[in-house]
Design an enzyme around this catalytic site. Structure first.
Site, PDB file in Angstrom:
ATOM      1  N   LYS A  78      16.983   4.358   9.592  1.00 45.73           N
ATOM      2  CA  LYS A  78      17.280   3.753   8.305  1.00 45.73           C
ATOM      3  C   LYS A  78      16.828   4.716   7.225  1.00 45.73           C
ATOM      4  CE  LYS A  78      14.837   0.397   6.321  1.00 45.73           C
ATOM      5  NZ  LYS A  78      14.314  -0.955   5.962  1.00 45.73           N
ATOM      6  N   SER A 210       4.124  -5.830  -3.945  1.00 42.85           N
ATOM      7  CA  SER A 210       3.955  -4.369  -3.958  1.00 42.85           C
ATOM      8  C   SER A 210       2.589  -4.010  -4.527  1.00 42.85           C
ATOM      9  CB  SER A 210       5.066  -3.718  -4.787  1.00 42.85           C
ATOM     10  OG  SER A 210       6.332  -3.947  -4.228  1.00 42.85           O
TER      11      SER A 210
END
Length: 332
Positions: A78, A210
């Site tokens: 990916k 995050s």
């Protein structure tokens, strides 16, 4: 996608984001991720070293995750990352594409849209951890974070136990309406609370942020809680107090990533835990580890996100899209 799945096609499959949404649901993602975790634990599948770098442009992080599953015949990578300015442009901050190769001859077999699959496989990973580690009588689920992936996380988690309430926190309170909508859709009560109160109520907690500093502290967590830390996938990120890992039984998707770029990186660095204190979730799936040993035990899943998860769901998407006529075929 195995050779048998596409034995009469020598061309390249293009599987769009829309096609992925059409053919991959939460159940199929759960099965693919659970199987690949089990395969990793048996030694039948392995991830290659992750490359993830700040590119010095657009505040973006870009990298590659790759691996090979001998059992599932999934080989590929990916490529993508995180562009924090995308939301203002009407785009998803996480952008990625998955490349699948034929393990028998090295030919490129498929290009698969990775944005939806990244969200659904990340949600599947935390759901698998809840299925195998959370108390059976868990009733309240807590959500820390309300970004793009949070609704995927909540929908998948709600299917694992008979939850009757969702408690949630996010720095931007306006975003909580998305989680509230999911709760209402499922017929479950919803409450916006501060982080310490969330920990008092929740039997299961998912962190999907995050953050670069701990959002949950050790002393806030009640006995018997299961925590799925799903946001830390880069050196420096942190969602929970390092001491919390020392008081919990820690599981992960892959130990090498957990100690280097996952939530465990800080506890390892401080000496709060050792590498040997971490167990793969696959070991619990395969029955090689008992998983939860008591109702008072705190369990924690460090979901770093491994390339094999992406390859597993992308292989399933390519196979199903081909079967249903939703993949394009071209020649290189």
């Amino acid at each position: 996608m195995s050779e048998e799945n596409n034995s009469n096609n020598d061309g390249l499959l293009i599987v769009s984001e829309d096609a992925c949404k059409s053919v991959i649901d939460r159940a199929s993602a759960f099965t693919a991720v659970e199987n690949v975790f089990a395969s990793m634990s048996r030694g039948d599948a392995y991830n290659f070293p992750v490359i993830r770098e700040a590119i010095g442009y657009a505040d973006a992080l870009y990298g590659f995750k790759s691996g090979f599953d001998r059992a599932g015949k999934s080989l590929g990578l990916k490529s993508g990352g995180y562009w924090p300015g995308n939301e203002a442009k009407g785009l998803t901050n996480h952008q990625s594409t998955i490349f699948l190769f034929n393990p028998d001859n090295g030919k490129l077999r498929a290009l698969v849209g990775g944005n939806y699959l990244t969200a659904v496989r990340t949600a599947a990973a935390s759901a698998v951890s809840i299925a195998h580690l959370a108390r059976k009588d868990s009733k309240v689920i807590g959500m820390i974070g309300a970004g793009h992936q949070s609704t995927f996380q909540l929908r998948a988690a709600l299917e694992q136990r008979d939850f009757d309430k969702v408690v949630a926190w996010n720095n931007n309170k306006d975003r909580l309406k998305n989680l509230q909508a999911v709760a209402e859709e499922a017929g479950v009560a919803f409450e916006s609370v501060e982080r310490e109160e969330l920990c008092k109520q929740a039997d299961v907690i998912i962190t999907i942020t995050s953050a670069f500093e701990p959002l949950l502290m050790k002393e806030w967590i009640k006995p018997g809680t299961h925590i799925a830390c799903m946001g830390t996938d880069t050196v420096g990120k942190q969602e929970v107090d390092a001491e919390l890992l020392a008081s919990a039984t820690v599981f992960t998707d892959e130990i090498a990533q957990s100690i280097s770029l996952g939530e465990a990186q800080h506890a390892i660095k401080s000496g709060a835990i050792k590498e040997s204190d971490i167990t793969t979730l696959g070991a619990a799936i395969n029955g090689d580890h008992p998983g939860r040993s008591s109702d008072d035990e705190i369990t924690l899943f460090d979901g770093t996100g491994v390339g094999l998860q992406d390859l597993a769901v992308a292989s399933a998407a390519a196979r199903l899209a081909l079967e249903k006529g939703e993949a394009q075929q071209i020649s290189l």
